[in-house]
Design an enzyme around this catalytic site. Structure first.
Site, PDB file in Angstrom:
ATOM      1  CG  ASN A  81      -1.829   1.061   2.058  1.00 15.76           C
ATOM      2  OD1 ASN A  81      -2.236   1.576   1.013  1.00 15.76           O
ATOM      3  ND2 ASN A  81      -1.074   2.006   2.739  1.00 15.76           N
ATOM      4  CE1 TYR A 147       0.363   8.414  -6.124  1.00 21.56           C
ATOM      5  CE2 TYR A 147      -1.352   8.712  -7.066  1.00 21.56           C
ATOM      6  CZ  TYR A 147      -0.697   8.854  -6.537  1.00 21.56           C
ATOM      7  OH  TYR A 147      -2.297   7.748  -5.542  1.00 21.56           O
ATOM      8  CB  ALA A 149       4.167   7.370 -14.978  1.00 21.42           C
ATOM      9  CE  LYS A 151      -0.079   5.336  -6.425  1.00 25.51           C
ATOM     10  NZ  LYS A 151       0.391   4.044  -5.348  1.00 25.51           N
TER      11      LYS A 151
HETATM   12  N1  LIG Z   1      -6.458   9.038  -0.861  1.00 17.45           N
HETATM   13  C1  LIG Z   1      -6.196   8.773  -1.518  1.00 17.45           C
HETATM   14  O1  LIG Z   1      -6.859   9.862  -2.498  1.00 17.45           O
HETATM   15  C2  LIG Z   1      -5.296   7.625  -2.808  1.00 17.45           C
HETATM   16  C3  LIG Z   1      -6.332   7.639  -3.976  1.00 17.45           C
HETATM   17  C4  LIG Z   1      -5.532   6.664  -5.062  1.00 17.45           C
HETATM   18  C5  LIG Z   1      -4.392   6.346  -4.187  1.00 17.45           C
HETATM   19  N2  LIG Z   1      -4.341   6.119  -3.436  1.00 17.45           N
HETATM   20  C6  LIG Z   1      -3.078   4.954  -2.811  1.00 17.45           C
HETATM   21  O2  LIG Z   1      -3.340   4.980  -1.397  1.00 17.45           O
HETATM   22  C7  LIG Z   1      -2.180   4.345  -0.920  1.00 17.45           C
HETATM   23  C8  LIG Z   1      -1.985   5.056   0.594  1.00 17.45           C
HETATM   24  O3  LIG Z   1      -2.204   5.843   0.739  1.00 17.45           O
HETATM   25  P1  LIG Z   1      -2.674   7.283   1.254  1.00 17.45           P
HETATM   26  O4  LIG Z   1      -3.410   8.201   1.346  1.00 17.45           O
HETATM   27  O5  LIG Z   1      -2.879   6.270   2.205  1.00 17.45           O
HETATM   28  O6  LIG Z   1      -1.441   7.936   2.111  1.00 17.45           O
HETATM   29  P2  LIG Z   1      -0.963   8.575   2.995  1.00 17.45           P
HETATM   30  O7  LIG Z   1      -2.108   8.744   4.281  1.00 17.45           O
HETATM   31  O8  LIG Z   1       0.325   9.588   3.119  1.00 17.45           O
HETATM   32  O9  LIG Z   1      -0.374   7.239   4.039  1.00 17.45           O
HETATM   33  C9  LIG Z   1       0.866   6.479   3.161  1.00 17.45           C
HETATM   34  C10 LIG Z   1       1.602   5.682   3.969  1.00 17.45           C
HETATM   35  O10 LIG Z   1       2.279   5.123   2.778  1.00 17.45           O
HETATM   36  C11 LIG Z   1       3.756   5.162   3.874  1.00 17.45           C
HETATM   37  N3  LIG Z   1       5.148   5.645   2.947  1.00 17.45           N
HETATM   38  C12 LIG Z   1       4.655   6.808   1.879  1.00 17.45           C
HETATM   39  N4  LIG Z   1       6.548   6.755   1.848  1.00 17.45           N
HETATM   40  C13 LIG Z   1       7.090   5.564   2.112  1.00 17.45           C
HETATM   41  C14 LIG Z   1       8.200   4.755   2.454  1.00 17.45           C
HETATM   42  N5  LIG Z   1       9.335   5.644   1.551  1.00 17.45           N
HETATM   43  N6  LIG Z   1       8.442   3.571   2.623  1.00 17.45           N
HETATM   44  C15 LIG Z   1       7.883   3.171   3.632  1.00 17.45           C
HETATM   45  N7  LIG Z   1       6.678   3.369   3.654  1.00 17.45           N
HETATM   46  C16 LIG Z   1       6.073   4.340   2.498  1.00 17.45           C
HETATM   47  C17 LIG Z   1       3.383   6.122   4.696  1.00 17.45           C
HETATM   48  O11 LIG Z   1       4.738   5.557   5.792  1.00 17.45           O
HETATM   49  P3  LIG Z   1       5.388   6.375   6.738  1.00 17.45           P
HETATM   50  O12 LIG Z   1       4.997   8.101   6.841  1.00 17.45           O
HETATM   51  O13 LIG Z   1       5.497   5.565   8.368  1.00 17.45           O
HETATM   52  O14 LIG Z   1       6.566   6.272   6.166  1.00 17.45           O
HETATM   53  C18 LIG Z   1       1.913   5.692   5.323  1.00 17.45           C
HETATM   54  O15 LIG Z   1       1.616   4.899   5.798  1.00 17.45           O
HETATM   55  C19 LIG Z   1      -1.002   4.997  -1.813  1.00 17.45           C
HETATM   56  O16 LIG Z   1      -0.267   4.131  -2.285  1.00 17.45           O
HETATM   57  C20 LIG Z   1      -1.690   5.827  -2.323  1.00 17.45           C
HETATM   58  O17 LIG Z   1      -0.542   6.466  -3.671  1.00 17.45           O
HETATM   59  C21 LIG Z   1      -3.887   7.263  -2.315  1.00 17.45           C
END
Ligand SMILES: NC(=O)c1ccc[n+]([C@@H]2O[C@H](COP(=O)([O-])OP(=O)(O)OC[C@H]3O[C@@H](n4cnc5c(N)ncnc54)[C@H](OP(=O)(O)O)[C@@H]3O)[C@@H](O)[C@H]2O)c1
Length: 242
Positions: A81, A147, A149, A151
């Site tokens: 994730n 980002y 690209a 995904k």
């Molecule tokens: N929110 C949306 O609208 C949305 C939409 C489409 C897709 N997504 C995808 O869903 C996933 C989760 O997103 P979210 O919205 O929940 O984001 P978030 O609240 O920013 O959380 C991101 C998570 O990824 C971890 N992370 C980030 N960079 C990291 C790294 N270099 N190494 C290890 N862990 C890392 C963070 O942990 P730490 O801070 O502890 O490192 C955190 O647990 C992502 O892949 C995102 O692209 C989100």
């Protein structure tokens, strides 16, 4: 194991999976947040442990996965994730550093984590891998090229791994969220005109919740989806088809 389980969607996955009976390893860069999620899981009667790594460090991530496997003795599911999107930039201004950093976490990091986990899972009869894509990979989107690209690569990788491993008991699917209420969309949600622009494009007229995405992940990890592999399940309030 939930990579990026410390906040947002990943944290909700940890809570939902443990409510469904799984023992979860919560990972991320923040030890404090990982332990806080373990605490919350245990408060709800579930079981979890924490591990810290940076997904862009392939060797450290593989070590983290190997150590978790050694502690728990099995690995049935990986939720890849973790992801980031700090750049809001026009394509003609994207730097090689921005491209490499985004790819290093969102695609390269994800692939090599899946590879490390799959080595254990394939050796013990398979399991379920869920990658985290984004609906933006299915549509043209402004200012998010590195980002998006990455995904798009996650989608292609997910389908390819599904085909590679289907005969070895391994399923690989992706969830593609639309706009969800997390730290990742905080800037967007609190900027009035951007927020309205997004909501105009979402037929459901609202952002998704982390629980709505976690429920899909739990379904894909569980045997309820035993005949589903190679799919990208989109949860976006109708954004992709509008
Ligand atoms: N929110 C949306 O609208 C949305 C939409 C489409 C897709 N997504 C995808 O869903 C996933 C989760 O997103 P979210 O919205 O929940 O984001 P978030 O609240 O920013 O959380 C991101 C998570 O990824 C971890 N992370 C980030 N960079 C990291 C790294 N270099 N190494 C290890 N862990 C890392 C963070 O942990 P730490 O801070 O502890 O490192 C955190 O647990 C992502 O892949 C995102 O692209 C989100």
């Amino acid at each position: 194991m939930v990579l990026g389980g410390t906040r947002g969607i990943g944290r909700a996955c940890c809570l939902d999976l443990t409510r469904a009976g799984a023992t979860v390893v919560v990972t991320g860069r923040s030890a404090e947040n990982a332990h806080a999620v373990v605490h919350d899981v245990r408060a709800g009667g579930g079981e979890a442990t924490a591990a810290v790594h940076d997904l862009s460090d392939v060797d450290a991530t593989a070590r983290t996965i190997d150590e978790a496997y050694a502690v728990h003795g099995r690995l049935d599911g990986l939720v890849a994730n973790a992801g980031m999107n700090p750049y809001f930039v026009r394509p003609e201004k994207v730097t090689t550093e921005e491209w490499d950093t985004s790819m290093g976490v969102n695609l390269r990091g994800v692939f090599f984590a899946v590879q490390a986990a799959a080595r254990h899972m394939l050796a013990t009869g398979g399991g379920s891998v869920v990658t985290m894509s984004s609906v933006t990979a299915q549509r043209g989107t402004l200012r998010g090229l590195p980002y998006v690209a990455a995904k798009g690569g996650v989608d292609a990788m997910t389908r390819t791994l599904a085909v590679e491993w289907a005969d070895r008991g391994m399923r690989v699917n992706a969830v593609a969220p639309g706009y969800v209420e997390t730290d990742l969309t905080e800037g967007l949600r609190h900027h009035e005109s951007l927020r309205e622009m997004v909501l105009r494009k979402v037929p459901a007229g609202r952002f998704g919740t982390v629980e709505e995405i976690a429920a899909l992940v739990t379904f894909l990890v569980s045997d309820a989806s035993a005949y589903i592999t190679g799919q990208v399940l989109t949860a976006d309030g109708g954004f992709a088809v509008a």
